[in-house]
Design a protein around this motif. Structure first.
Motif, PDB file in Angstrom:
ATOM      1  N   ILE A 253       0.836  -1.204   0.000  1.00 18.91           N
ATOM      2  CA  ILE A 253       0.000   0.000   0.000  1.00 18.91           C
ATOM      3  C   ILE A 253       0.873   1.256   0.000  1.00 18.91           C
ATOM      4  O   ILE A 253       0.592   2.227  -0.713  1.00 18.91           O
ATOM      5  CB  ILE A 253      -0.964  -0.008   1.207  1.00 18.91           C
ATOM      6  CG1 ILE A 253      -2.012  -1.108   1.027  1.00 18.91           C
ATOM      7  CG2 ILE A 253      -1.618   1.359   1.406  1.00 18.91           C
ATOM      8  CD1 ILE A 253      -2.842  -1.383   2.269  1.00 18.91           C
ATOM      9  N   THR A 254       1.945   1.228   0.772  1.00 20.16           N
ATOM     10  CA  THR A 254       2.845   2.376   0.857  1.00 20.16           C
ATOM     11  C   THR A 254       3.505   2.658  -0.486  1.00 20.16           C
ATOM     12  O   THR A 254       3.630   3.810  -0.900  1.00 20.16           O
ATOM     13  CB  THR A 254       3.911   2.147   1.948  1.00 20.16           C
ATOM     14  OG1 THR A 254       3.262   1.831   3.180  1.00 20.16           O
ATOM     15  CG2 THR A 254       4.783   3.370   2.138  1.00 20.16           C
ATOM     16  N   ILE A 255       3.926   1.617  -1.172  1.00 25.76           N
ATOM     17  CA  ILE A 255       4.532   1.792  -2.490  1.00 25.76           C
ATOM     18  C   ILE A 255       3.517   2.368  -3.465  1.00 25.76           C
ATOM     19  O   ILE A 255       3.827   3.283  -4.244  1.00 25.76           O
ATOM     20  CB  ILE A 255       5.125   0.464  -2.993  1.00 25.76           C
ATOM     21  CG1 ILE A 255       6.332   0.089  -2.122  1.00 25.76           C
ATOM     22  CG2 ILE A 255       5.515   0.565  -4.471  1.00 25.76           C
ATOM     23  CD1 ILE A 255       6.826  -1.319  -2.320  1.00 25.76           C
ATOM     24  N   ALA A 256       2.280   1.879  -3.409  1.00 25.03           N
ATOM     25  CA  ALA A 256       1.233   2.415  -4.286  1.00 25.03           C
ATOM     26  C   ALA A 256       0.967   3.886  -3.971  1.00 25.03           C
ATOM     27  O   ALA A 256       0.838   4.717  -4.883  1.00 25.03           O
ATOM     28  CB  ALA A 256      -0.042   1.593  -4.137  1.00 25.03           C
TER      29      ALA A 256
ATOM     30  N   MET B 158       6.537   4.111   5.490  1.00 20.89           N
ATOM     31  CA  MET B 158       7.460   3.047   5.085  1.00 20.89           C
ATOM     32  C   MET B 158       8.474   2.732   6.177  1.00 20.89           C
ATOM     33  O   MET B 158       8.778   1.565   6.428  1.00 20.89           O
ATOM     34  CB  MET B 158       8.170   3.404   3.779  1.00 20.89           C
ATOM     35  CG  MET B 158       9.034   2.259   3.259  1.00 20.89           C
ATOM     36  SD  MET B 158       8.155   0.675   3.040  1.00 20.89           S
ATOM     37  CE  MET B 158       7.560   0.850   1.381  1.00 20.89           C
ATOM     38  N   PHE B 159       8.998   3.763   6.839  1.00 21.41           N
ATOM     39  CA  PHE B 159       9.945   3.510   7.940  1.00 21.41           C
ATOM     40  C   PHE B 159       9.321   2.590   8.985  1.00 21.41           C
ATOM     41  O   PHE B 159       9.943   1.625   9.439  1.00 21.41           O
ATOM     42  CB  PHE B 159      10.368   4.816   8.636  1.00 21.41           C
ATOM     43  CG  PHE B 159      11.248   5.718   7.836  1.00 21.41           C
ATOM     44  CD1 PHE B 159      12.089   5.237   6.839  1.00 21.41           C
ATOM     45  CD2 PHE B 159      11.251   7.074   8.086  1.00 21.41           C
ATOM     46  CE1 PHE B 159      12.902   6.084   6.115  1.00 21.41           C
ATOM     47  CE2 PHE B 159      12.055   7.936   7.369  1.00 21.41           C
ATOM     48  CZ  PHE B 159      12.890   7.441   6.374  1.00 21.41           C
TER      49      PHE B 159
ATOM     50  N   ALA C 298      10.035  -1.315  10.122  1.00 18.44           N
ATOM     51  CA  ALA C 298      10.303  -1.629  11.529  1.00 18.44           C
ATOM     52  C   ALA C 298       9.377  -2.749  12.007  1.00 18.44           C
ATOM     53  O   ALA C 298       9.812  -3.667  12.716  1.00 18.44           O
ATOM     54  CB  ALA C 298      10.138  -0.384  12.399  1.00 18.44           C
ATOM     55  N   LEU C 299       8.112  -2.693  11.610  1.00 16.74           N
ATOM     56  CA  LEU C 299       7.176  -3.763  11.988  1.00 16.74           C
ATOM     57  C   LEU C 299       7.610  -5.107  11.420  1.00 16.74           C
ATOM     58  O   LEU C 299       7.487  -6.137  12.089  1.00 16.74           O
ATOM     59  CB  LEU C 299       5.758  -3.437  11.519  1.00 16.74           C
ATOM     60  CG  LEU C 299       4.977  -2.456  12.362  1.00 16.74           C
ATOM     61  CD1 LEU C 299       3.643  -2.130  11.693  1.00 16.74           C
ATOM     62  CD2 LEU C 299       4.752  -2.996  13.766  1.00 16.74           C
ATOM     63  N   LEU C 300       8.113  -5.094  10.209  1.00 19.39           N
ATOM     64  CA  LEU C 300       8.584  -6.348   9.600  1.00 19.39           C
ATOM     65  C   LEU C 300       9.718  -6.951  10.428  1.00 19.39           C
ATOM     66  O   LEU C 300       9.710  -8.147  10.728  1.00 19.39           O
ATOM     67  CB  LEU C 300       9.034  -6.080   8.165  1.00 19.39           C
ATOM     68  CG  LEU C 300       9.355  -7.293   7.311  1.00 19.39           C
ATOM     69  CD1 LEU C 300       8.141  -8.195   7.151  1.00 19.39           C
ATOM     70  CD2 LEU C 300       9.867  -6.848   5.948  1.00 19.39           C
ATOM     71  N   VAL C 301      10.651  -6.115  10.829  1.00 20.03           N
ATOM     72  CA  VAL C 301      11.759  -6.592  11.668  1.00 20.03           C
ATOM     73  C   VAL C 301      11.235  -7.098  13.008  1.00 20.03           C
ATOM     74  O   VAL C 301      11.628  -8.164  13.484  1.00 20.03           O
ATOM     75  CB  VAL C 301      12.806  -5.465  11.867  1.00 20.03           C
ATOM     76  CG1 VAL C 301      13.829  -5.851  12.924  1.00 20.03           C
ATOM     77  CG2 VAL C 301      13.485  -5.129  10.553  1.00 20.03           C
ATOM     78  N   ILE C 302      10.336  -6.351  13.613  1.00 22.64           N
ATOM     79  CA  ILE C 302       9.768  -6.731  14.909  1.00 22.64           C
ATOM     80  C   ILE C 302       9.029  -8.062  14.806  1.00 22.64           C
ATOM     81  O   ILE C 302       9.103  -8.898  15.703  1.00 22.64           O
ATOM     82  CB  ILE C 302       8.849  -5.609  15.444  1.00 22.64           C
ATOM     83  CG1 ILE C 302       9.697  -4.413  15.864  1.00 22.64           C
ATOM     84  CG2 ILE C 302       7.968  -6.091  16.588  1.00 22.64           C
ATOM     85  CD1 ILE C 302       8.915  -3.135  16.080  1.00 22.64           C
TER      86      ILE C 302
ATOM     87  N   GLY D 294      -0.694   4.937  15.263  1.00 22.59           N
ATOM     88  CA  GLY D 294       0.126   6.118  14.978  1.00 22.59           C
ATOM     89  C   GLY D 294       0.183   6.408  13.488  1.00 22.59           C
ATOM     90  O   GLY D 294       0.045   7.557  13.062  1.00 22.59           O
ATOM     91  N   LEU D 295       0.369   5.369  12.682  1.00 32.00           N
ATOM     92  CA  LEU D 295       0.400   5.564  11.230  1.00 32.00           C
ATOM     93  C   LEU D 295      -0.948   6.004  10.692  1.00 32.00           C
ATOM     94  O   LEU D 295      -1.019   6.866   9.807  1.00 32.00           O
ATOM     95  CB  LEU D 295       0.834   4.267  10.529  1.00 32.00           C
ATOM     96  CG  LEU D 295       2.311   3.919  10.643  1.00 32.00           C
ATOM     97  CD1 LEU D 295       2.582   2.559  10.032  1.00 32.00           C
ATOM     98  CD2 LEU D 295       3.163   4.996   9.986  1.00 32.00           C
TER      99      LEU D 295
END
Length: 130
Positions: A18-21, A50-51, A55-59, A80-81
């Motif tokens: 979604i962010t890329i779109a 995106m940041f 971060a969520l992906l890493v978490i 927050g987003l």
């Protein structure tokens, strides 16, 4: 078998798409309908989104992070987003609405605080990790 938080990882992957779109829309479609300031506001929303999605992906894959910490960071980041980036998107598109969307601007700092709380919750969780 690799252990990870499936809900967080899948959410991060969907939000990445979604962010890329949204970024593509901002870079190509938005420049023809709003002024440069609005495009800059929109790009800020995309960048922060995106940041935090990365971060969520890493978490989601970080096994050292406890489930409770992951849950709270996930909730802080998602809300927050929604408030921070979401309000920036609406503010950037204000010129296209028949109403004044400026009132939405009060949500941006609340969303920013939630993102900060998410990072602080992660920091506290990692600090107290045994």
């Amino acid at each position: 078998m690799v252990k990870y938080d499936k809900k967080i990882v899948v959410t991060a992957c969907v939000l990445s798409a979604i962010t890329i779109a949204l970024g593509a829309f901002g870079a190509h479609g938005l420049k023809n309908v709003v002024d440069e300031r609005a495009v800059s506001i929109f790009e800020t929303g995309v960048r922060y989104q995106m940041f935090h999605v990365l971060a969520l992906l890493v978490i989601g894959f970080a096994n050292a992070i406890t489930p409770n910490v992951r849950k709270w960071v996930f909730m802080f980041f998602i809300f927050g987003l929604l408030l921070f980036s979401g309000s920036l998107y609406i503010l950037a598109l204000d010129q296209l609405f028949s109403f004044d969307a400026g009132i939405i601007g009060v949500l941006t700092p609340i969303g920013g605080l939630l993102l900060i709380f998410g990072w602080m919750r992660l920091a506290f969780g990692m600090y107290t990790l045994r």
